[in-house]
Design a protein around this motif. Structure first.
Motif, mmCIF file in Angstrom:
data_model
loop_
_atom_site.group_PDB
_atom_site.id
_atom_site.type_symbol
_atom_site.label_atom_id
_atom_site.label_comp_id
_atom_site.label_asym_id
_atom_site.label_seq_id
_atom_site.Cartn_x
_atom_site.Cartn_y
_atom_site.Cartn_z
ATOM 1 N N ILE A 146 98.939 -25.199 56.292
ATOM 2 C CA ILE A 146 98.232 -24.896 54.990
ATOM 3 C C ILE A 146 97.380 -26.143 54.710
ATOM 4 O O ILE A 146 97.283 -27.256 55.016
ATOM 5 C CB ILE A 146 99.497 -25.537 53.728
ATOM 6 N N ARG A 147 95.928 -25.779 54.469
ATOM 7 C CA ARG A 147 94.740 -26.612 54.030
ATOM 8 C C ARG A 147 94.593 -26.207 52.643
ATOM 9 O O ARG A 147 94.035 -25.194 52.416
ATOM 10 C CB ARG A 147 93.777 -26.364 54.973
ATOM 11 N N LEU A 148 94.557 -27.201 51.819
ATOM 12 C CA LEU A 148 94.149 -27.125 50.303
ATOM 13 C C LEU A 148 93.053 -28.065 49.990
ATOM 14 O O LEU A 148 93.160 -29.491 50.320
ATOM 15 C CB LEU A 148 95.596 -27.449 49.331
ATOM 16 N N ARG A 149 92.036 -27.417 49.148
ATOM 17 C CA ARG A 149 90.912 -28.204 48.799
ATOM 18 C C ARG A 149 90.412 -27.954 47.586
ATOM 19 O O ARG A 149 90.261 -26.867 47.047
ATOM 20 C CB ARG A 149 89.807 -28.173 49.878
ATOM 21 N N SER A 150 90.130 -29.205 46.617
ATOM 22 C CA SER A 150 89.569 -29.016 45.328
ATOM 23 C C SER A 150 90.313 -28.230 44.468
ATOM 24 O O SER A 150 89.885 -27.351 43.869
ATOM 25 C CB SER A 150 88.130 -28.503 45.642
ATOM 26 N N LEU A 151 91.557 -28.599 44.230
ATOM 27 C CA LEU A 151 92.681 -27.875 43.462
ATOM 28 C C LEU A 151 93.467 -28.713 42.847
ATOM 29 O O LEU A 151 93.280 -30.005 42.911
ATOM 30 C CB LEU A 151 93.596 -27.168 44.450
ATOM 31 N N VAL A 152 94.110 -28.181 41.795
ATOM 32 C CA VAL A 152 95.233 -29.013 40.967
ATOM 33 C C VAL A 152 96.705 -28.683 41.124
ATOM 34 O O VAL A 152 96.667 -27.368 41.171
ATOM 35 C CB VAL A 152 94.850 -28.654 39.437
ATOM 36 N N LEU A 153 97.277 -29.348 41.830
ATOM 37 C CA LEU A 153 98.607 -29.032 42.275
ATOM 38 C C LEU A 153 99.615 -29.409 41.545
ATOM 39 O O LEU A 153 99.866 -30.766 41.088
ATOM 40 C CB LEU A 153 98.826 -29.560 43.732
ATOM 41 N N ARG A 154 100.527 -28.633 40.821
ATOM 42 C CA ARG A 154 101.568 -28.968 40.124
ATOM 43 C C ARG A 154 102.851 -29.357 40.869
ATOM 44 O O ARG A 154 102.979 -28.806 42.121
ATOM 45 C CB ARG A 154 101.747 -28.003 38.838
ATOM 46 N N GLY A 155 103.761 -29.995 40.611
ATOM 47 C CA GLY A 155 104.942 -30.393 41.196
ATOM 48 C C GLY A 155 105.673 -29.315 41.692
ATOM 49 O O GLY A 155 106.334 -29.283 42.795
#
Length: 393
Positions: A146-155
């Motif tokens: 998994i690669r995540l970029r420029s996001l808002v991640l909630r718990g």
């Protein structure tokens, strides 16, 4: 094309070509899918117009790419992404899903991610200014990267990621806001990269099979990081801003950065730990028992090399040491020098000053940085048998 042009007109191969035989279409699906992988996804879908052989071929490609660069209009992007996932052959597992969708609304982005996971994606890359929460997750029995970029991640998203991805091995989060995320915990995770992320609250990293960890230049307003139970760790690279711990808020004494790093064989540490945190970290991190290669930043020179010597004293197998002096002066280190409980060269009784296992020491500094020469002389006393050199830039 040149070979075809040079072939006599009477040859059999030329007659077959001029008779309209489609040799490309006779190739197996695997080769055609490979050829299609070099095209933008809208062009891949348009291959369905070529012939009956190509009509449904795009629907079984082992990858999908939804890229906002392929569309000028948001409505067309959303329509394309929705139809792509809806009409794709769900019986064919996805090798890779790339969703690069700037300014896509949260509901749409989460829906696309969930559909990709439901189609058994093994590698997932999501980038865009969107929010991912628990609605984006689905039990992912096949997801490995998994690669995540420029996001808002909630718990809620990461909590499900922790428990619903039993084969996840590689997680990379870049330039993202981790709002209510408190822990990254996984039995399967082997590689974790956190790159310029904003951690609103303190983050616990707990992964007993993790072998590679990197935390790079977090925001100066981030909460601190705790590492626990990283018993398989091989390499770690920690690079924090010099005002990181002085602006993170909360009780800094509750944080343990070094706890999970003690098993690493290769460690790069650019983390100016405040004096009390440094001392308490070392109390729980008794010894770097496997450490053979160490890279330290400017902060290790505070209080007459006190942090450096404390770490060396706890690294009995260290062979290679590099010190990178990247700033003219570390102001945070200067402020904390006088508060170190054993400052001005004092070490615990019986610590000694010789480190016979160190073979090479390299000092990296700017050409006009006088600290390089002073550090060279000091290291000759600490590890006199090592080969010590200065590399100026």
């Amino acid at each position: 094309m040149s070979e075809l042009a040079s072939t006599p007109c009477s040859s059999k191969s030329t007659r077959r070509t001029t008779n309209g035989v489609d040799r490309v279409s006779s190739l197996p699906d695997e080769l055609l899918h490979h050829m299609m992988s070099f095209l933008p996804m809208p062009e891949v879908v348009r291959t369905s117009l070529l012939s009956t052989r190509w009509r449904n071929l795009w629907a079984s490609t082992p990858y999908i790419r939804i890229d906002h660069h392929d569309f000028k209009d948001y409505g067309k992007l959303k329509k394309f992404g929705d139809h792509l996932l809806l009409l794709r052959d769900g019986a064919t597992s996805l090798d890779e899903a790339r969703i690069l969708a700037n300014n896509v609304d949260t509901f749409t982005c989460c829906e696309w991610v969930r559909h990709a996971i439901m189609q058994k994606a093994r590698h997932l890359h999501v980038s865009g200014y969107a929010l991912l929460d628990s609605t984006a997750m689905f039990p992912a029995q096949h997801l490995k990267t998994i690669r995540l970029r420029s996001l808002v991640l909630r718990g809620g998203f990461v909590r499900l990621l922790n428990c619903e991805c039993p084969v996840l091995e590689h997680l990379e989060i870049e330039q993202s806001d981790l709002w209510d995320l408190k822990e990254i915990s996984s039995w399967s995770l082997k590689v974790l990269h956190l790159i310029r992320c904003l951690i609103i609250k303190g983050l616990v990293i707990c992964a007993s099979n993790l072998t590679h960890l990197s935390i790079d230049e977090q925001s100066c307003h981030s909460g601190a990081v705790v590492t626990r139970d990283l018993s398989s760790l091989v390499t770690a690279s920690i690079r924090l801003r010099y005002d990181y711990y002085h602006t993170s808020g909360g009780s800094i004494l509750d944080y343990r950065l070094l706890d999970g790093l003690s098993n690493a064989t290769t460690l790069e540490l650019h983390a100016p730990l405040p004096e009390l945190t440094f001392e308490r970290d070392l109390l729980t991190c008794l010894v770097f028992s496997n450490l053979t290669s160490l890279v330290l930043g400017d902060w290790c020179m505070a209080a007459d090399l006190y942090p450096l010597r404390r770490i060396l004293h706890r690294s009995p197998k260290l062979k290679e040491l590099s010190i990178k002096l990247e700033m003219e002066e570390c102001r945070s280190c200067k402020k904390s020098e006088s508060a170190l409980p054993l400052a001005r060269g004092a070490l615990p009784s019986g610590s000694g000053s010789s480190h016979p296992f160190i073979e090479t020491i390299i000092i990296h500094c700017q050409k006009k940085d006088s600290r390089g020469d002073a550090l060279l002389q000091a290291l000759k006393l600490i590890a006199g048998n090592a080969k010590i050199s200065i590399e100026r830039r």
